[in-house]
Design a protein around this motif. Structure first.
Motif, PDB file in Angstrom:
ATOM      1  N   VAL A  37       0.852  -1.185   0.000  1.00  0.00           N
ATOM      2  CA  VAL A  37       0.000   0.000   0.000  1.00  0.00           C
ATOM      3  C   VAL A  37       0.890   1.238   0.000  1.00  0.00           C
ATOM      4  CG1 VAL A  37      -1.804   1.242   1.256  1.00  0.00           C
ATOM      5  CG2 VAL A  37      -1.723  -1.260   1.332  1.00  0.00           C
ATOM      6  N   PRO A  38       0.733   2.137  -0.997  1.00  0.00           N
ATOM      7  CA  PRO A  38       1.534   3.363  -0.997  1.00  0.00           C
ATOM      8  C   PRO A  38       1.096   4.299   0.129  1.00  0.00           C
ATOM      9  CG  PRO A  38      -0.042   3.402  -2.797  1.00  0.00           C
ATOM     10  CD  PRO A  38      -0.158   2.060  -2.143  1.00  0.00           C
ATOM     11  N   GLN A  39       2.046   5.056   0.679  1.00  0.00           N
ATOM     12  CA  GLN A  39       1.758   6.018   1.743  1.00  0.00           C
ATOM     13  C   GLN A  39       2.288   7.380   1.316  1.00  0.00           C
ATOM     14  OE1 GLN A  39       2.126   4.309   5.883  1.00  0.00           O
ATOM     15  NE2 GLN A  39       3.725   3.175   4.808  1.00  0.00           N
ATOM     16  N   TYR A  40       1.398   8.337   1.184  1.00  0.00           N
ATOM     17  CA  TYR A  40       1.776   9.677   0.744  1.00  0.00           C
ATOM     18  C   TYR A  40       1.971  10.600   1.940  1.00  0.00           C
ATOM     19  CZ  TYR A  40       0.421   7.950  -3.803  1.00  0.00           C
ATOM     20  OH  TYR A  40       0.343   7.204  -4.955  1.00  0.00           O
ATOM     21  N   ARG A  41       2.902  11.539   1.819  1.00  0.00           N
ATOM     22  CA  ARG A  41       3.181  12.495   2.895  1.00  0.00           C
ATOM     23  C   ARG A  41       2.054  13.514   3.036  1.00  0.00           C
ATOM     24  NH1 ARG A  41       8.550  12.165   4.674  1.00  0.00           N
ATOM     25  NH2 ARG A  41       9.854  10.952   3.276  1.00  0.00           N
ATOM     26  N   THR A  42       1.376  13.815   1.946  1.00  0.00           N
ATOM     27  CA  THR A  42       0.261  14.764   1.960  1.00  0.00           C
ATOM     28  C   THR A  42      -0.918  14.127   1.234  1.00  0.00           C
ATOM     29  OG1 THR A  42       0.891  15.801  -0.119  1.00  0.00           O
ATOM     30  CG2 THR A  42       1.866  16.726   1.892  1.00  0.00           C
ATOM     31  N   LEU A  43      -2.014  14.865   1.157  1.00  0.00           N
ATOM     32  CA  LEU A  43      -3.181  14.344   0.443  1.00  0.00           C
ATOM     33  C   LEU A  43      -3.000  14.404  -1.070  1.00  0.00           C
ATOM     34  CD1 LEU A  43      -6.058  15.829   2.609  1.00  0.00           C
ATOM     35  CD2 LEU A  43      -5.139  13.518   2.638  1.00  0.00           C
ATOM     36  N   GLN A  44      -1.999  15.115  -1.518  1.00  0.00           N
ATOM     37  CA  GLN A  44      -1.723  15.239  -2.946  1.00  0.00           C
ATOM     38  C   GLN A  44      -0.743  14.139  -3.373  1.00  0.00           C
ATOM     39  OE1 GLN A  44      -3.529  17.498  -4.472  1.00  0.00           O
ATOM     40  NE2 GLN A  44      -4.278  18.235  -2.513  1.00  0.00           N
ATOM     41  N   PRO A  45      -0.929  13.544  -4.558  1.00  0.00           N
ATOM     42  CA  PRO A  45       0.044  12.562  -5.039  1.00  0.00           C
ATOM     43  C   PRO A  45       1.416  13.214  -5.232  1.00  0.00           C
ATOM     44  CG  PRO A  45      -1.958  12.515  -6.367  1.00  0.00           C
ATOM     45  CD  PRO A  45      -2.051  13.696  -5.448  1.00  0.00           C
ATOM     46  N   GLY A  46       2.410  12.423  -5.103  1.00  0.00           N
ATOM     47  CA  GLY A  46       3.770  12.944  -5.300  1.00  0.00           C
ATOM     48  C   GLY A  46       4.692  12.395  -4.241  1.00  0.00           C
ATOM     49  N   ASP A  47       5.101  13.247  -3.308  1.00  0.00           N
ATOM     50  CA  ASP A  47       6.046  12.860  -2.262  1.00  0.00           C
ATOM     51  C   ASP A  47       5.419  11.785  -1.375  1.00  0.00           C
ATOM     52  OD1 ASP A  47       8.420  12.971  -0.897  1.00  0.00           O
ATOM     53  OD2 ASP A  47       7.762  14.593   0.440  1.00  0.00           O
ATOM     54  N   GLN A  48       6.120  10.660  -1.234  1.00  0.00           N
ATOM     55  CA  GLN A  48       5.549   9.570  -0.452  1.00  0.00           C
ATOM     56  C   GLN A  48       6.578   8.875   0.409  1.00  0.00           C
ATOM     57  OE1 GLN A  48       4.117   7.405  -4.003  1.00  0.00           O
ATOM     58  NE2 GLN A  48       5.030   5.593  -3.067  1.00  0.00           N
ATOM     59  N   PHE A  49       6.080   8.219   1.444  1.00  0.00           N
ATOM     60  CA  PHE A  49       6.898   7.369   2.291  1.00  0.00           C
ATOM     61  C   PHE A  49       7.066   6.033   1.580  1.00  0.00           C
ATOM     62  CE2 PHE A  49       4.524  10.007   5.385  1.00  0.00           C
ATOM     63  CZ  PHE A  49       5.584  10.595   6.047  1.00  0.00           C
ATOM     64  N   SER A  50       7.894   5.166   2.147  1.00  0.00           N
ATOM     65  CA  SER A  50       8.000   3.832   1.559  1.00  0.00           C
ATOM     66  C   SER A  50       6.664   3.107   1.749  1.00  0.00           C
ATOM     67  CB  SER A  50       9.141   3.046   2.200  1.00  0.00           C
ATOM     68  OG  SER A  50       8.924   2.930   3.588  1.00  0.00           O
ATOM     69  N   SER A  51       6.362   2.202   0.839  1.00  0.00           N
ATOM     70  CA  SER A  51       5.086   1.489   0.867  1.00  0.00           C
ATOM     71  C   SER A  51       4.989   0.585   2.090  1.00  0.00           C
ATOM     72  CB  SER A  51       4.925   0.644  -0.400  1.00  0.00           C
ATOM     73  OG  SER A  51       4.817   1.480  -1.521  1.00  0.00           O
TER      74      SER A  51
END
Length: 109
Positions: free
Chosen positions: A48-62
């Motif tokens: 499951v992908p985990q994003y830092r914000t509600l906007q796609p783009g910058d994310q934590f490791s899955s």
């Protein structure tokens, strides 16, 4: 005509899943119904992908976790299958129920 109730259990917690399925199998057999299984599938890894914000783009490791599956079949015993469908299961256990009608050999239609 006979009915086969197919139960598919899934959970990320293997110990809870095994306990629930074993308890259910004992319950069905105590009631005198024919129960086949449990049959196990290979654990499936879900990511499951985990994003830092509600906007796609910058994310934590899955976040990756296993999903374990067990299958049981109850042959005949429609009332017992109904009781199983009405049972409460732990929140982490997902149950899918499929009912299949078996026709006798030589039956046309």
């Amino acid at each position: 005509m006979a009915f086969v109730t197919k139960l598919t259990f899934q959970s990320g917690d293997k110990a809870v899943l095994d306990r629930v399925v074993d308890d259910l199998k004992q319950f069905v057999e105590r009631k005198g119904a024919e129960c086949r299984g449990p049959h196990s599938d290979q654990p499936k890894q879900v990511s499951v992908p985990q994003y830092r914000t509600l906007q796609p783009g910058d994310q934590f490791s899955s976040w990756t976790y296993p999903v374990y599956t067990r299958r049981l079949e109850i042959h005949g015993a429609d009332q017992i299958a109904r009781e199983v469908g009405l049972r409460e299961f732990p929140d982490g256990v997902h149950l899918e129920i499929e009912v299949e009608q078996k026709k006798p050999l030589g039956h046309r239609r």
